[in-house]
Motif scaffolding. Structure first.
Motif, mmCIF file in Angstrom:
data_model
loop_
_atom_site.group_PDB
_atom_site.id
_atom_site.type_symbol
_atom_site.label_atom_id
_atom_site.label_comp_id
_atom_site.label_asym_id
_atom_site.label_seq_id
_atom_site.Cartn_x
_atom_site.Cartn_y
_atom_site.Cartn_z
ATOM 1 N N THR A 190 40.807 0.005 9.133
ATOM 2 C CA THR A 190 39.682 -0.992 8.947
ATOM 3 C C THR A 190 38.436 -0.178 8.630
ATOM 4 O O THR A 190 38.127 0.923 9.161
ATOM 5 C CB THR A 190 39.487 -1.821 10.125
ATOM 6 N N PRO A 191 37.734 -0.673 7.719
ATOM 7 C CA PRO A 191 36.621 -0.189 7.392
ATOM 8 C C PRO A 191 35.480 -0.067 8.415
ATOM 9 O O PRO A 191 35.476 -0.887 9.499
ATOM 10 C CB PRO A 191 35.860 -0.886 6.077
ATOM 11 N N HIS A 192 34.480 0.982 8.545
ATOM 12 C CA HIS A 192 33.620 1.064 9.673
ATOM 13 C C HIS A 192 32.606 0.380 9.542
ATOM 14 O O HIS A 192 31.958 0.274 8.357
ATOM 15 C CB HIS A 192 33.136 2.733 9.692
ATOM 16 N N LEU A 193 32.275 -0.591 10.026
ATOM 17 C CA LEU A 193 31.078 -1.580 10.181
ATOM 18 C C LEU A 193 29.943 -1.244 10.922
ATOM 19 O O LEU A 193 30.248 -0.863 12.363
ATOM 20 C CB LEU A 193 31.628 -2.964 10.378
ATOM 21 N N PRO A 194 28.830 -1.288 10.580
ATOM 22 C CA PRO A 194 27.886 -0.931 11.284
ATOM 23 C C PRO A 194 27.670 -2.081 12.683
ATOM 24 O O PRO A 194 28.027 -3.142 12.260
ATOM 25 C CB PRO A 194 26.413 -0.865 10.741
ATOM 26 N N ARG A 195 27.258 -1.817 13.764
ATOM 27 C CA ARG A 195 27.231 -2.616 14.864
ATOM 28 C C ARG A 195 25.995 -3.742 14.477
ATOM 29 O O ARG A 195 25.042 -3.066 13.859
ATOM 30 C CB ARG A 195 26.546 -2.011 16.136
ATOM 31 N N GLN A 196 26.339 -4.916 14.666
ATOM 32 C CA GLN A 196 25.009 -5.794 14.514
ATOM 33 C C GLN A 196 24.283 -5.795 15.525
ATOM 34 O O GLN A 196 24.491 -5.574 16.813
ATOM 35 C CB GLN A 196 25.724 -7.454 14.328
ATOM 36 N N ARG A 197 23.159 -5.976 15.054
ATOM 37 C CA ARG A 197 21.739 -5.920 16.034
ATOM 38 C C ARG A 197 21.914 -7.398 17.097
ATOM 39 O O ARG A 197 21.328 -7.206 18.018
ATOM 40 C CB ARG A 197 20.558 -5.881 15.425
ATOM 41 N N ARG A 198 22.073 -8.322 16.440
ATOM 42 C CA ARG A 198 21.907 -9.593 17.170
ATOM 43 C C ARG A 198 23.574 -10.177 16.838
ATOM 44 O O ARG A 198 24.055 -10.354 16.017
ATOM 45 C CB ARG A 198 20.967 -10.414 16.462
ATOM 46 N N ARG A 199 23.515 -11.086 18.123
ATOM 47 C CA ARG A 199 24.572 -11.873 18.036
ATOM 48 C C ARG A 199 24.220 -13.435 18.457
ATOM 49 O O ARG A 199 23.232 -13.704 19.044
ATOM 50 C CB ARG A 199 25.463 -11.621 19.325
ATOM 51 N N ASP A 200 24.769 -14.306 17.645
ATOM 52 C CA ASP A 200 24.405 -15.724 17.707
ATOM 53 C C ASP A 200 24.797 -16.186 19.276
ATOM 54 O O ASP A 200 25.781 -16.073 19.217
ATOM 55 C CB ASP A 200 24.886 -16.494 16.695
ATOM 56 N N VAL A 201 23.740 -16.454 19.621
ATOM 57 C CA VAL A 201 24.467 -16.975 21.162
ATOM 58 C C VAL A 201 23.933 -18.604 21.356
ATOM 59 O O VAL A 201 22.716 -18.918 21.218
ATOM 60 C CB VAL A 201 23.761 -16.445 22.486
ATOM 61 N N VAL A 202 24.982 -19.360 21.856
ATOM 62 C CA VAL A 202 24.670 -20.851 21.725
ATOM 63 C C VAL A 202 24.144 -21.340 22.981
ATOM 64 O O VAL A 202 23.334 -22.069 23.033
ATOM 65 C CB VAL A 202 25.930 -21.525 21.082
ATOM 66 N N GLU A 203 24.658 -20.787 24.168
ATOM 67 C CA GLU A 203 24.512 -21.259 25.485
ATOM 68 C C GLU A 203 23.641 -20.558 26.439
ATOM 69 O O GLU A 203 23.925 -20.828 27.653
ATOM 70 C CB GLU A 203 26.077 -21.403 25.950
ATOM 71 N N ASN A 204 22.761 -19.736 25.894
ATOM 72 C CA ASN A 204 22.017 -19.118 26.820
ATOM 73 C C ASN A 204 21.220 -20.033 27.899
ATOM 74 O O ASN A 204 21.321 -19.492 29.052
ATOM 75 C CB ASN A 204 21.045 -18.325 26.039
ATOM 76 N N ASP A 205 20.507 -21.075 27.481
ATOM 77 C CA ASP A 205 19.708 -21.773 28.328
ATOM 78 C C ASP A 205 20.482 -22.463 29.292
ATOM 79 O O ASP A 205 20.410 -22.561 30.443
ATOM 80 C CB ASP A 205 18.800 -22.637 27.497
ATOM 81 N N ALA A 206 21.637 -23.185 28.522
ATOM 82 C CA ALA A 206 22.424 -23.814 29.379
ATOM 83 C C ALA A 206 23.275 -22.998 30.710
ATOM 84 O O ALA A 206 23.501 -23.222 31.590
ATOM 85 C CB ALA A 206 23.518 -24.719 28.846
ATOM 86 N N PHE A 207 23.895 -21.741 30.161
ATOM 87 C CA PHE A 207 24.448 -20.783 31.027
ATOM 88 C C PHE A 207 23.436 -20.380 32.329
ATOM 89 O O PHE A 207 23.824 -20.417 33.349
ATOM 90 C CB PHE A 207 25.014 -19.510 29.985
#
Length: 99
Positions: A9-26
Protein backbone atom coordinates in the motif's frame (compact mmCIF):
# COMPACT_ATOMS: atom_id res chain seq x y z
CA UNK A 1 20.64 -4.11 -6.79
CA UNK A 2 17.67 -3.13 -4.59
CA UNK A 3 16.22 -6.17 -2.83
CA UNK A 4 13.59 -4.24 -0.89
CA UNK A 5 10.08 -4.86 -2.15
CA UNK A 6 7.80 -1.93 -2.73
CA UNK A 7 5.10 -1.65 -0.07
CA UNK A 8 1.77 -3.19 -0.94
CA UNK A 9 0.00 0.00 0.00
CA UNK A 10 1.35 3.43 -0.78
CA UNK A 11 2.61 5.48 2.14
CA UNK A 12 0.04 8.12 2.90
CA UNK A 13 0.86 11.06 5.13
CA UNK A 14 -1.08 11.21 8.38
CA UNK A 15 -4.10 13.40 8.16
CA UNK A 16 -3.99 16.38 10.45
CA UNK A 17 -7.67 16.45 11.22
CA UNK A 18 -10.33 13.82 11.41
CA UNK A 19 -13.97 14.65 10.94
CA UNK A 20 -15.67 14.06 14.26
CA UNK A 21 -19.42 14.10 14.28
CA UNK A 22 -20.34 13.45 17.89
CA UNK A 23 -17.89 15.41 20.04
CA UNK A 24 -20.47 17.62 21.75
CA UNK A 25 -22.99 14.82 22.26
CA UNK A 26 -20.34 12.41 23.50
CA UNK A 27 -18.92 14.95 25.98
CA UNK A 28 -22.42 15.75 27.24
CA UNK A 29 -23.05 12.02 27.75
CA UNK A 30 -19.81 11.65 29.74
CA UNK A 31 -20.73 14.66 31.90
CA UNK A 32 -24.19 13.19 32.61
CA UNK A 33 -22.64 9.90 33.73
CA UNK A 34 -20.17 11.62 36.07
CA UNK A 35 -22.90 13.82 37.56
CA UNK A 36 -25.13 10.78 38.04
CA UNK A 37 -22.27 9.06 39.87
CA UNK A 38 -21.98 12.11 42.15
CA UNK A 39 -25.71 12.04 42.87
CA UNK A 40 -25.47 8.34 43.68
CA UNK A 41 -22.75 9.03 46.23
CA UNK A 42 -24.76 11.97 47.60
CA UNK A 43 -27.76 9.66 48.08
CA UNK A 44 -25.78 7.66 50.62
CA UNK A 45 -23.50 5.35 48.64
CA UNK A 46 -20.38 6.13 50.66
CA UNK A 47 -18.56 3.11 49.19
CA UNK A 48 -18.67 4.73 45.72
CA UNK A 49 -16.98 7.92 46.93
CA UNK A 50 -13.48 6.49 46.39
CA UNK A 51 -14.43 5.44 42.84
CA UNK A 52 -15.75 8.92 42.09
CA UNK A 53 -12.52 10.54 43.30
CA UNK A 54 -10.48 8.03 41.26
CA UNK A 55 -12.19 9.33 38.11
CA UNK A 56 -10.13 12.52 38.39
CA UNK A 57 -6.97 10.48 37.81
CA UNK A 58 -8.56 8.71 34.86
CA UNK A 59 -9.64 12.04 33.38
CA UNK A 60 -6.16 13.54 33.83
CA UNK A 61 -4.62 10.52 32.10
CA UNK A 62 -7.15 10.77 29.25
CA UNK A 63 -6.35 14.46 28.76
CA UNK A 64 -2.63 13.68 28.63
CA UNK A 65 -3.22 10.93 26.09
CA UNK A 66 -5.37 13.26 24.00
CA UNK A 67 -2.77 16.03 24.04
CA UNK A 68 0.04 13.67 23.07
CA UNK A 69 -2.13 12.28 20.28
CA UNK A 70 -2.88 15.77 18.99
CA UNK A 71 0.84 16.57 19.02
CA UNK A 72 1.48 13.41 16.98
CA UNK A 73 -1.10 14.66 14.47
CA UNK A 74 0.88 17.87 14.12
CA UNK A 75 -0.98 20.28 16.37
CA UNK A 76 1.23 22.91 17.98
CA UNK A 77 1.41 23.71 21.67
CA UNK A 78 -0.13 27.08 20.81
CA UNK A 79 -3.15 25.44 19.16
CA UNK A 80 -3.63 23.07 22.08
CA UNK A 81 -3.20 25.83 24.65
CA UNK A 82 -5.67 28.03 22.80
CA UNK A 83 -8.36 25.31 22.96
CA UNK A 84 -7.73 24.91 26.69
CA UNK A 85 -7.62 28.62 27.47
CA UNK A 86 -3.99 28.50 28.58
CA UNK A 87 -0.70 29.64 27.06
CA UNK A 88 1.38 27.38 24.84
CA UNK A 89 4.06 27.45 27.52
CA UNK A 90 1.59 26.23 30.16
CA UNK A 91 0.41 23.40 27.89
CA UNK A 92 3.96 22.36 27.10
CA UNK A 93 5.00 22.49 30.77
CA UNK A 94 2.06 20.34 31.81
CA UNK A 95 2.14 17.71 29.05
CA UNK A 96 5.43 18.16 27.21
CA UNK A 97 7.45 15.64 29.19
CA UNK A 98 5.19 12.68 28.43
CA UNK A 99 6.40 10.01 26.01
Amino acid sequence: MNTVKKPLTPHLPRQRRRDVVENDAFAAFARRIIRAHGRRVADGDVEALRDLVALSTVIDDAIGEAVIGLRAFGYSWAEIGQRLGISRQAAQQRWGDRP
